[in-house]
Design a protein around this motif. Structure first.
Motif, PDB file in Angstrom:
ATOM      1  N   GLY A 170      74.320  26.984  57.690  1.00 12.47           N
ATOM      2  CA  GLY A 170      73.715  28.567  58.115  1.00 12.47           C
ATOM      3  C   GLY A 170      72.844  28.241  59.215  1.00 12.47           C
ATOM      4  N   MET A 171      72.551  29.413  59.940  1.00 10.42           N
ATOM      5  CA  MET A 171      71.529  29.369  60.915  1.00 10.42           C
ATOM      6  C   MET A 171      70.786  30.711  61.107  1.00 10.42           C
ATOM      7  N   ALA A 214      69.026  38.107  58.050  1.00 12.13           N
ATOM      8  CA  ALA A 214      69.616  37.214  58.851  1.00 12.13           C
ATOM      9  C   ALA A 214      69.635  36.014  57.802  1.00 12.13           C
ATOM     10  N   ILE A 215      68.589  35.869  57.117  1.00  7.79           N
ATOM     11  CA  ILE A 215      68.664  34.558  55.818  1.00  7.79           C
ATOM     12  C   ILE A 215      69.852  35.039  54.970  1.00  7.79           C
ATOM     13  N   ALA A 216      69.629  36.035  54.298  1.00  2.58           N
ATOM     14  CA  ALA A 216      70.892  36.384  53.507  1.00  2.58           C
ATOM     15  C   ALA A 216      72.018  36.259  54.137  1.00  2.58           C
ATOM     16  N   ARG A 217      72.316  36.694  55.176  1.00  2.00           N
ATOM     17  CA  ARG A 217      73.626  36.489  55.995  1.00  2.00           C
ATOM     18  C   ARG A 217      74.192  35.248  55.840  1.00  2.00           C
ATOM     19  N   ALA A 218      73.341  34.215  56.116  1.00  2.00           N
ATOM     20  CA  ALA A 218      73.467  32.859  56.232  1.00  2.00           C
ATOM     21  C   ALA A 218      73.829  32.176  54.942  1.00  2.00           C
ATOM     22  N   ILE A 221      73.387  23.435  54.597  1.00  2.00           N
ATOM     23  CA  ILE A 221      72.469  23.215  55.333  1.00  2.00           C
ATOM     24  C   ILE A 221      72.039  24.611  55.863  1.00  2.00           C
ATOM     25  N   MET A 222      70.692  24.643  55.797  1.00  3.26           N
ATOM     26  CA  MET A 222      70.110  25.812  56.785  1.00  3.26           C
ATOM     27  C   MET A 222      69.461  25.411  57.766  1.00  3.26           C
ATOM     28  N   LEU A 223      69.613  26.005  58.971  1.00  9.66           N
ATOM     29  CA  LEU A 223      68.914  25.544  60.192  1.00  9.66           C
ATOM     30  C   LEU A 223      68.255  26.762  60.691  1.00  9.66           C
ATOM     31  N   VAL A 257      62.822  24.574  63.261  1.00 13.58           N
ATOM     32  CA  VAL A 257      61.966  24.486  64.395  1.00 13.58           C
ATOM     33  C   VAL A 257      60.931  25.301  64.145  1.00 13.58           C
ATOM     34  N   SER A 258      59.671  25.172  63.949  1.00 14.73           N
ATOM     35  CA  SER A 258      58.501  26.122  63.969  1.00 14.73           C
ATOM     36  C   SER A 258      57.172  25.622  64.111  1.00 14.73           C
ATOM     37  N   HIS A 259      56.157  26.206  64.489  1.00 14.41           N
ATOM     38  CA  HIS A 259      55.004  25.620  64.508  1.00 14.41           C
ATOM     39  C   HIS A 259      54.090  26.128  63.229  1.00 14.41           C
TER      40      HIS A 259
END
Lengths: 264, 290
Positions: A103-104, A169-173, A180-182, A215-217
Motif C-alpha cells: 500500500g502507498m 487514503a490510508i483506508a484505501r491502501a 507493507i505500507m509505504l 518518509v517523514s520528519h
C-alpha cells in the motif's frame, strides 16, 4: 519460501529469494538518476517483517525516490530490490501483483476526485482483488470506521479536510490487505491541527504489527513507533540505526547536524 | 455554486438611465428579431415557404450526418488520443502520423480525397482479398463473404457513406488532440495512486483517468460537434443531399437566391444555437456532480 506466492508455481526466471525470509524489503546497491542529476547512489536498505522504518533527511536528498523504488513507481537504473521475496525490477515480474501487496500513501493524498469516499476505498478491491461489490463496501466501511470517518462514506474528496483526505487514503491502501505500507511524507501537506489525527492512525497501524516504511520528519512518531531510522542525503544512505542510537548518539556528523536543525 | 449569495446593490440616482441600456443583451435581441422576421417570412411568403419545404429534408440529413460522423470520430479519436499519450512507440507513432497528416489537410480536400481516392483503393484491396480467399481457402461461410468482397463495386458505396466516413476521419484527428489534452491535464499522482493499488495501466486509464478527463473535455467536444455540423455543409461537393446542397438545388430550381440562402442560414443557425445551449446545460449538469 512461502512468501513467493506472486509468481505462482514453477514460474520461470524467478530469482530465488536471496535472503532470509524476515527481511521483507531488501534494497541493494540501487542507483537512480533523473537526467544527469543523481537521485540515488549505491543505496542499500533492509526492512524486517513487522518493522516500522522511518526515512528522514533534507529535501531533495532522495528519500522519496528510495521509497518509490520499493513499489517501482521509480524504476532504478541499477541494483536489486526484493519485496517479499520478489525481485521487483525483474523483467518477468508482474509488477501489478507486487503493488497490490504494497500500500502507498502520498503527500498530496491523490484521492480519486470523481469517486465518493466509499468508491475510493472499494474500486481497487473490486477491480484488482475481484471482490464482489457488497463485500468491498463492507470492508471499506469497516476501514472508514477504523480511521475515524465512517460518516463521510458518501462524501466526495473535495468536501473533506486534508486530515480526512489522508485518512481516506490510508483506508484505501489498507483495503487491499497489503503486507507493507509505504508513506511518502503523509503529514507534510497538512495543517498543524490535522497532523495528529493522521499520526494516530499510523501509530495504531504500527501497533498492529504492519510493516511500514515512512518518509517523514515527524520525530515524535519516530520515537513512539519506529524500530529503525534511516538518514538519507545526497542520494546515499548515510546512517541507519535504532531511534535511541540516532537521537542520542548519531555516528555521522551530517546526521548530527541535520537533527540539530530540525530538533530546535 | 457561488452565485446565489451576491447581494443586490441599491440603484444609484447618480447613474443616468441610459447606462442601463448599455447593459442590455442587445445581441440576443437582434438575433431573436432576425429569427422572428425570417420565421414570419416562411410563414407568410409563398417563395420562402417553398424554399423551406424543399430544404427541410436536408436538415434531417445534416443532423444524421453530423451525429453519426461525430460518434465515429469520438471512438476513433479516443483510440488515437490514447496512442498520443502511450509509451508504446508503434502505437504512438501511428497515432501521431495520423493526427499530423489529417490536421494539416483542409477538410474539403480530405473529403474529396477520401471519397474519390481512398474509397476506390480500399475497394480494390477488398476485391483482391476476396479473390484470394475464393481461390485459396474457400469453405463454409467464408465463400459467401469472399464472393461478396470480390464482387464489391464502387457503386455499392454510397456517397453518403463516404461523406460520413470522411468527416469522421477528419474530425477524429481533432478529437484525438482534445482527448490527449484532457488525459494530460489529469495530475500524474492519479495514475500513480491507481498503479500503487495494483491496477494495470489500462485499468488506471479506464477507471481513474478517463472518467475525469472526459468530464474536463466536454466543452471542447461540444464546440467540435458544432464545428462538425457546420463543416457538414462541405459534403455538398459530394452531391449528398444535405442542407447546403439542397440550397444550391433550390436556387437553381427557382432562381430565388435571397429566399434560398436566407432560409439555409436561418436553419443552420437554429441548429447550432440550440446545440450550444444544449452543450452549456450539459456542462453545468456535469460540474454539479463533484
Amino acid at each position: 519460501m512461502k512468501s513467493n506466492n506472486v509468481h505462482g508455481e514453477g514460474s520461470p526466471g524467478v530469482v530465488e529469494p536471496l535472503l532470509m525470509d524476515e527481511d521483507i524489503i531488501v534494497i541493494e546497491h540501487v542507483y537512480k538518476s533523473f537526467g544527469k542529476t543523481p537521485a540515488l547512489v549505491d543505496a542499500s536498505l533492509r526492512v524486517k517483517r513487522g518493522e516500522v522504518c522511518l526515512i528522514f533527511g533534507p529535501s531533495g536528498g532522495g528519500k522519496s525516490t528510495l521509497l518509490r523504488c520499493i513499489n517501482h513507481l521509480e524504476k532504478p537504473d541499477g541494483g536489486t530490490i526484493i519485496v517479499d521475496g520478489i525481485p521487483v525490477s525483474h523483467a518477468r515480474t508482474n509488477i501489478d501483483l507486487v503493488r497490490a501487496e504494497v500500500g502507498m500513501v502520498f503527500q498530496l493524498f491523490n484521492l480519486f476526485p470523481h469517486l465518493t469516499v466509499l468508491g475510493n476505498v472499494t474500486i481497487a478491491q473490486e477491480k484488482v482483488r475481484g471482490r464482489p461489490k457488497k463485500e468491498a463496501e463492507r470492508i471499506a466501511r469497516e476501514l472508514l470506521e477504523r480511521v475515524g470517518i465512517p460518516e463521510k462514506a458518501d462524501a466526495y474528496p473535495g468536501q473533506l479536510s486534508g486530515g480526512q483526505k489522508q485518512r481516506v487514503a490510508i483506508a484505501r491502501a489498507l483495503a487491499m490487505n497489503p503486507k507493507i505500507m509505504l508513506f511518502d511524507e503523509p503529514t507534510s501537506a497538512l495543517d498543524a491541527e490535522m497532523i495528529k489525527e493522521v499520526l494516530d492512525v499510523m501509530l495504531d497501524l504500527a501497533k498492529e504489527g504492519m510493516t511500514m516504511v515512512v518518509v517523514s520528519h515527524e520525530m515524535g512518531f519516530a520515537k513512539a513507533a519506529a524500530d529503525c531510522m534511516v538518514f538519507v542525503d545526497g542520494g546515499r544512505v548515510i546512517e541507519e540505526g535504532s531511534p535511541e542510537e540516532i537521537f542520542s548518539n548519531p555516528k555521522e556528523d551530517r546526521t548530527k547536524q541535520f537533527l540539530s536543525q530540525i530538533l530546535e | 455554486m457561488a452565485v446565489a449569495t451576491e447581494m443586490e446593490k441599491p440603484e444609484s440616482k447618480l447613474v443616468p438611465w441610459t447606462a442601463r441600456l448599455e447593459k442590455m443583451p442587445w445581441w440576443a435581441l437582434i438575433l431573436v428579431l432576425l429569427g422572428v422576421l425570417i420565421a414570419y417570412f416562411i410563414y407568410t411568403k409563398p417563395t420562402y415557404q417553398d424554399a423551406f419545404l424543399f430544404l427541410i429534408s436536408g436538415v434531417r440529413l445534416t443532423i444524421l450526418v453530423s451525429l453519426v460522423s461525430f460518434a465515429l470520430s469520438l471512438v476513433l479519436g479516443l483510440i488515437l488520443g490514447l496512442g498520443r499519450v502511450s509509451k508504446d512507440v508503434v502505437f504512438y507513432t501511428i497515432s501521431s502520423v495520423y493526427v499530423e497528416v489529417v490536421r494539416g489537410i483542409p477538410i474539403l480536400v480530405l473529403l474529396i480525397y477520401f471519397a474519390y481516392v481512398v474509397t476506390p483503393v480500399a475497394l480494390q484491396l477488398l476485391n483482391a482479398l476476396g479473390t484470394v480467399i475464393l481461390q485459396n481457402l474457400a469453405f463454409g461461410p467464408l465463400v459467401r463473404l469472399a464472393e461478396y468482397l470480390a464482387n464489391l463495386n464502387i457503386q455499392n458505396v454510397d456517397m453518403l457513406v463516404r461523406a460520413i466516413m470522411g468527416l469522421a476521419f477528419a474530425y477524429a484527428a481533432f478529437e484525438a488532440e482534445v482527448f490527449r489534452a484532457g488525459i494530460q491535464s489529469i495530475e500524474r499522482g492519479q495514475m500513480e495512486a491507481a498503479r500503487s493499488l495494483g491496477m494495470s495501466y489500462f485499468q488506471g486509464m479506464r477507471y481513474i483517468i478517463l472518467p475525469q478527463a472526459i468530464r474536463r473535455v466536454l466543452p471542447p467536444l461540444g464546440n467540435d460537434f458544432i464545428g462538425l455540423l457546420k463543416d457538414s455543409s462541405l459534403i455538398s461537393v459530394l452531391a449528398v443531399r444535405e442542407l447546403t446542397h439542397l440550397g444550391k438545388l433550390n436556387r437553381a430550381r427557382t432562381f430565388q437566391t435571397f429566399e434560398t440562402w436566407n432560409t439555409v442560414a436561418f436553419l443552420y443557425l437554429i441548429l447550432t444555437l440550440s446545440l450550444s445551449v444544449l452543450v452549456k446545460v450539459m456542462e453545468r449538469r456535469m460540474s454539479f456532480e463533484e
